[in-house]
Design a protein around this motif. Structure first.
Motif, mmCIF file in Angstrom:
data_model
loop_
_atom_site.group_PDB
_atom_site.id
_atom_site.type_symbol
_atom_site.label_atom_id
_atom_site.label_comp_id
_atom_site.label_asym_id
_atom_site.label_seq_id
_atom_site.Cartn_x
_atom_site.Cartn_y
_atom_site.Cartn_z
ATOM 1 N N LEU A 280 0.836 -1.200 0.000
ATOM 2 C CA LEU A 280 0.000 0.000 0.000
ATOM 3 C C LEU A 280 0.870 1.250 0.000
ATOM 4 C CD1 LEU A 280 -2.653 -1.135 2.626
ATOM 5 C CD2 LEU A 280 -3.065 -0.807 0.185
ATOM 6 N N ALA A 281 1.990 1.151 -0.704
ATOM 7 C CA ALA A 281 3.000 2.208 -0.638
ATOM 8 C C ALA A 281 2.489 3.533 -1.170
ATOM 9 C CB ALA A 281 4.244 1.776 -1.414
ATOM 10 N N GLY A 282 1.821 3.516 -2.323
ATOM 11 C CA GLY A 282 1.328 4.755 -2.901
ATOM 12 C C GLY A 282 0.256 5.406 -2.053
ATOM 13 N N TYR A 283 -0.641 4.579 -1.524
ATOM 14 C CA TYR A 283 -1.696 5.095 -0.654
ATOM 15 C C TYR A 283 -1.078 5.739 0.582
ATOM 16 C CZ TYR A 283 -5.868 5.131 2.312
ATOM 17 O OH TYR A 283 -6.895 5.526 3.132
ATOM 18 N N SER A 284 -0.095 5.068 1.188
ATOM 19 C CA SER A 284 0.561 5.606 2.377
ATOM 20 C C SER A 284 1.225 6.946 2.074
ATOM 21 C CB SER A 284 1.610 4.620 2.903
ATOM 22 O OG SER A 284 1.018 3.408 3.309
ATOM 23 N N ALA A 285 1.942 7.001 0.963
ATOM 24 C CA ALA A 285 2.650 8.237 0.605
ATOM 25 C C ALA A 285 1.666 9.371 0.353
ATOM 26 C CB ALA A 285 3.517 8.005 -0.624
ATOM 27 N N SER A 286 0.557 9.067 -0.320
ATOM 28 C CA SER A 286 -0.424 10.121 -0.605
ATOM 29 C C SER A 286 -1.093 10.616 0.676
ATOM 30 C CB SER A 286 -1.475 9.622 -1.599
ATOM 31 O OG SER A 286 -2.297 8.612 -1.047
ATOM 32 N N LYS A 287 -1.333 9.719 1.617
ATOM 33 C CA LYS A 287 -1.948 10.127 2.876
ATOM 34 C C LYS A 287 -0.941 10.845 3.785
ATOM 35 C CE LYS A 287 -6.267 8.760 2.564
ATOM 36 N NZ LYS A 287 -7.405 9.702 2.717
ATOM 37 N N ALA A 288 0.340 10.464 3.697
ATOM 38 C CA ALA A 288 1.364 11.188 4.455
ATOM 39 C C ALA A 288 1.444 12.638 3.981
ATOM 40 C CB ALA A 288 2.717 10.499 4.304
ATOM 41 N N ALA A 289 1.381 12.825 2.667
ATOM 42 C CA ALA A 289 1.390 14.182 2.125
ATOM 43 C C ALA A 289 0.133 14.935 2.549
ATOM 44 C CB ALA A 289 1.504 14.133 0.608
ATOM 45 N N ALA A 290 -0.999 14.244 2.571
ATOM 46 C CA ALA A 290 -2.253 14.885 2.996
ATOM 47 C C ALA A 290 -2.192 15.285 4.470
ATOM 48 C CB ALA A 290 -3.422 13.948 2.748
ATOM 49 N N TRP A 291 -1.507 14.480 5.289
ATOM 50 C CA TRP A 291 -1.343 14.849 6.702
ATOM 51 C C TRP A 291 -0.529 16.132 6.825
ATOM 52 C CZ3 TRP A 291 3.294 13.454 9.940
ATOM 53 C CH2 TRP A 291 3.147 13.897 11.258
ATOM 54 N N SER A 292 0.567 16.217 6.065
ATOM 55 C CA SER A 292 1.380 17.428 6.099
ATOM 56 C C SER A 292 0.575 18.633 5.635
ATOM 57 C CB SER A 292 2.616 17.243 5.210
ATOM 58 O OG SER A 292 3.446 18.379 5.264
ATOM 59 N N LEU A 293 -0.222 18.460 4.578
ATOM 60 C CA LEU A 293 -1.060 19.554 4.101
ATOM 61 C C LEU A 293 -2.127 19.943 5.123
ATOM 62 C CD1 LEU A 293 -1.508 18.588 0.354
ATOM 63 C CD2 LEU A 293 -0.297 20.585 1.257
ATOM 64 N N THR A 294 -2.590 18.966 5.893
ATOM 65 C CA THR A 294 -3.548 19.267 6.964
ATOM 66 C C THR A 294 -2.915 20.204 7.986
ATOM 67 O OG1 THR A 294 -4.662 17.142 6.674
ATOM 68 C CG2 THR A 294 -4.972 18.254 8.789
ATOM 69 N N ASN A 295 -1.673 19.934 8.346
ATOM 70 C CA ASN A 295 -0.973 20.794 9.295
ATOM 71 C C ASN A 295 -0.737 22.184 8.716
ATOM 72 O OD1 ASN A 295 -0.838 18.709 11.174
ATOM 73 N ND2 ASN A 295 1.100 17.942 10.351
ATOM 74 N N VAL A 296 -0.383 22.234 7.432
ATOM 75 C CA VAL A 296 -0.203 23.522 6.759
ATOM 76 C C VAL A 296 -1.515 24.311 6.766
ATOM 77 C CG1 VAL A 296 0.218 24.615 4.527
ATOM 78 C CG2 VAL A 296 1.704 22.749 5.294
ATOM 79 N N THR A 297 -2.586 23.631 6.403
ATOM 80 C CA THR A 297 -3.904 24.259 6.355
ATOM 81 C C THR A 297 -4.302 24.805 7.723
ATOM 82 O OG1 THR A 297 -4.601 22.780 4.578
ATOM 83 C CG2 THR A 297 -6.336 23.827 5.857
ATOM 84 N N ARG A 298 -4.059 24.009 8.748
ATOM 85 C CA ARG A 298 -4.426 24.431 10.106
ATOM 86 C C ARG A 298 -3.737 25.742 10.462
ATOM 87 N NH1 ARG A 298 -3.168 19.906 12.614
ATOM 88 N NH2 ARG A 298 -5.296 19.081 12.409
ATOM 89 N N GLY A 299 -2.456 25.841 10.118
ATOM 90 C CA GLY A 299 -1.724 27.066 10.415
ATOM 91 C C GLY A 299 -2.196 28.254 9.606
ATOM 92 N N GLU A 300 -2.449 28.036 8.310
ATOM 93 C CA GLU A 300 -2.818 29.141 7.436
ATOM 94 C C GLU A 300 -4.237 29.653 7.694
ATOM 95 O OE1 GLU A 300 -1.959 29.139 3.349
ATOM 96 O OE2 GLU A 300 0.022 28.218 3.570
ATOM 97 N N LEU A 301 -5.123 28.777 8.151
ATOM 98 C CA LEU A 301 -6.515 29.178 8.323
ATOM 99 C C LEU A 301 -6.882 29.508 9.768
ATOM 100 C CD1 LEU A 301 -8.402 26.752 5.901
ATOM 101 C CD2 LEU A 301 -7.388 29.001 5.458
ATOM 102 N N ARG A 302 -5.920 29.427 10.661
ATOM 103 C CA ARG A 302 -6.224 29.693 12.073
ATOM 104 C C ARG A 302 -6.752 31.110 12.273
ATOM 105 N NH1 ARG A 302 -1.783 27.577 14.494
ATOM 106 N NH2 ARG A 302 -2.925 25.655 14.941
ATOM 107 N N ASP A 303 -6.142 32.073 11.601
ATOM 108 C CA ASP A 303 -6.535 33.472 11.818
ATOM 109 C C ASP A 303 -7.950 33.768 11.328
ATOM 110 O OD1 ASP A 303 -4.148 34.026 13.024
ATOM 111 O OD2 ASP A 303 -3.244 35.011 11.277
#
Length: 232
Positions: A141-164
């Motif tokens: 499930l390597a591709g699925y894992s990699a795509s979800k790992a990237a989505a997790w990082s983007l979730t953290n980015v989103t949280r920071g950018e949209l907090r304000d």
């Protein structure tokens, strides 16, 4: 920020089956106004939900929907796909590209398109359905894992950018769910309705992360250990 469900207007992506259908049913039952997004809106069968055409892998589809749905206050980024196989030995990377388009760029597209809508409506919330495989991986499930790992990082980015702007961003991690996607998987599987219950509770309490089962809680607990512990 806590979310009042019966005062919310929610877009659920991938709402026609599996976890997306469970989200749609529970949100309708909670009194929310629900737009049920699917590539084929005719496949949405939940009474009380409004089917809408949405392909999260298509820029124009997402932009067109965001322009129409100006009342949305919560976005549930649920749509996802899984392709089996090794990233190193599979002859073509086409399957991995599909996973990235849907699992990673899909939530990013909807977030970019709907963030101004949420801001105009007071902030609201974004829910990103991730996975315990955001942190661990398997050769099959390597591709699925990699795509979800990237989505997790983007979730953290989103949280920071949209907090304000007052937008709550919730990352949801779980092992295997009892859905069609995991039909061939042996071992414990969480009922979709149980994960949805936890996510809706997190929205109401203003929590930023849901660890839906023992698998996700265990995997997160070993993140600081040897990297070999994250390959299963």
């Amino acid at each position: 920020m806590s979310i009042v469900l019966d005062q919310s207007t929610v877009l659920v992506t991938g709402a026609n089956r599996g976890l997306g259908k469970a989200f749609t049913e529970a949100l309708v039952a909670a009194g929310a106004t629900v737009y049920a997004g699917a590539r084929d809106p005719g496949s949405v069968t939940t009474p009380g939900a409004t089917p809408v055409r949405l392909d999260v892998s298509d820029d124009a589809s997402v932009a067109e929907l965001a322009a129409r749905l100006g009342d949305v206050t919560v976005v549930v980024n649920n749509a996802g796909i899984g392709r089996s196989g090794s990233l190193l030995s599979t002859p073509s990377l086409d399957g991995f590209r599909e996973e990235l388009e849907t699992n990673t760029l899909g939530p990013l597209r909807t977030t970019r398109a709907f963030a101004p809508v949420l801001a105009a409506n007071g902030g609201g919330a974004i829910v990103n359905v991730l996975s315990a495989l955001s942190w661990a991986t398997s050769p099959t499930l390597a591709g699925y894992s990699a795509s979800k790992a990237a989505a997790w990082s983007l979730t953290n980015v989103t949280r920071g950018e949209l907090r304000d702007q007052g937008t709550l961003v919730v990352g949801v991690h779980v092992g295997f769910l009892d859905t069609d996607m995991a039909a061939d998987v042996e071992g414990p599987k969480l009922a979709p309705a149980e994960l949805v219950r936890q996510v809706l509770e997190a929205l109401q309490q203003g929590e930023e992360e849901v660890l839906g089962d023992d698998t996700s809680r265990f995997v997160k607990s070993v993140l600081s250990g040897p990297p070999a512990h994250l390959v299963v």
